[in-house]
Design a protein around this motif. Structure first.
Motif: not given
Length: 224
Positions: A37-38, A66-69, A73-74, A93-94
């Motif tokens: 995630i970083a 990742m989506r919340r932040q 990107s796909p 989940a996205g």
């Protein structure tokens, strides 16, 4: 294209890095969700590939984070489980796509390329700019009907330009898109690759399609 891979199976990770790399992709691979995630927050990856079974949190939760932040990107999920509920969980989940292990490397490459094209106005696998025709699926370049052999990195650089015709691309943008975290060549390496590309393209009798903007970067202006 630069790809982020988060997979805790080290043997599979090494295999995918090698296979995707041979297809011209730059792969940043991590085994821990936190590292993944970083990386996703620091680099605009073309595609992110997440394993479902990760240590600490699973791939579904990592995808949600990742989506919340606002990572746009796909995302493609990898899993050994083929249950419908698992596929639905990943999509909810996205995630944008889902592959079940074991899978063929060729199919993974094709799906990654298809995901990367989703945001483009033209989703064709064949890119055209003047006399340049780049078949990203077959990995073939022709210039005014003549086939030109490119290395994987040369192909990746040209593909980046052909996705951005007429746009000024800086050396740092090229590095960020085409190389992974292990890049250590500096701006002079970009100049070397641009020189090679220019020589191969002009060897066909075509005009140089690139414009150099001193101190800023390069622009593809192929017109014929």
């Amino acid at each position: 294209m630069r790809v982020l891979l988060v997979e805790d199976d080290r043997r599979l990770t090494a295999s995918l890095q090698r296979g995707l790399g041979e297809s011209g992709m730059a792969v940043d691979a991590f085994h821990e969700p936190g590292d993944g995630i970083a990386a996703a927050l620091s680099v605009p990856y073309g595609v992110i590939v997440l394993d479902v079974l990760l240590p600490g949190i699973d791939g579904f939760e990592l995808c949600r984070q990742m989506r919340r932040q606002h990572v746009s990107s796909p995302i493609l999920m990898l899993t050994a489980r083929d249950a419908v509920d698992d596929r639905v969980s990943g999509l909810e989940a996205g995630a944008d796509d889902y592959m079940v292990k074991p899978f063929a490397l060729r199919e993974l490459i094709a799906r990654i390329r298809a995901l990367a094209r989703r945001h483009l106005p033209d989703r064709e696998a064949v890119l055209r700019a003047g006399g340049l025709v780049l078949d990203t699926a077959a990995h073939i370049l022709s210039v005014n009907g003549q086939r030109v052999e490119l290395t994987a990195k040369e192909f990746a650089i040209l593909e980046f330009f052909m996705h951005n015709p007429g746009r000024l691309l800086s050396r740092s943008q090229i590095i960020e898109h085409v190389w992974d975290y292990d890049f250590g060549g500096g701006d002079n390496l970009i100049e070397v690759y641009m020189g090679r590309l220019r020589r191969k393209l002009t060897a066909t009798g075509s005009a140089d399609p690139f414009v150099t903007v001193r101190g800023a970067g390069y622009r593809l202006e192929a017109t014929g």
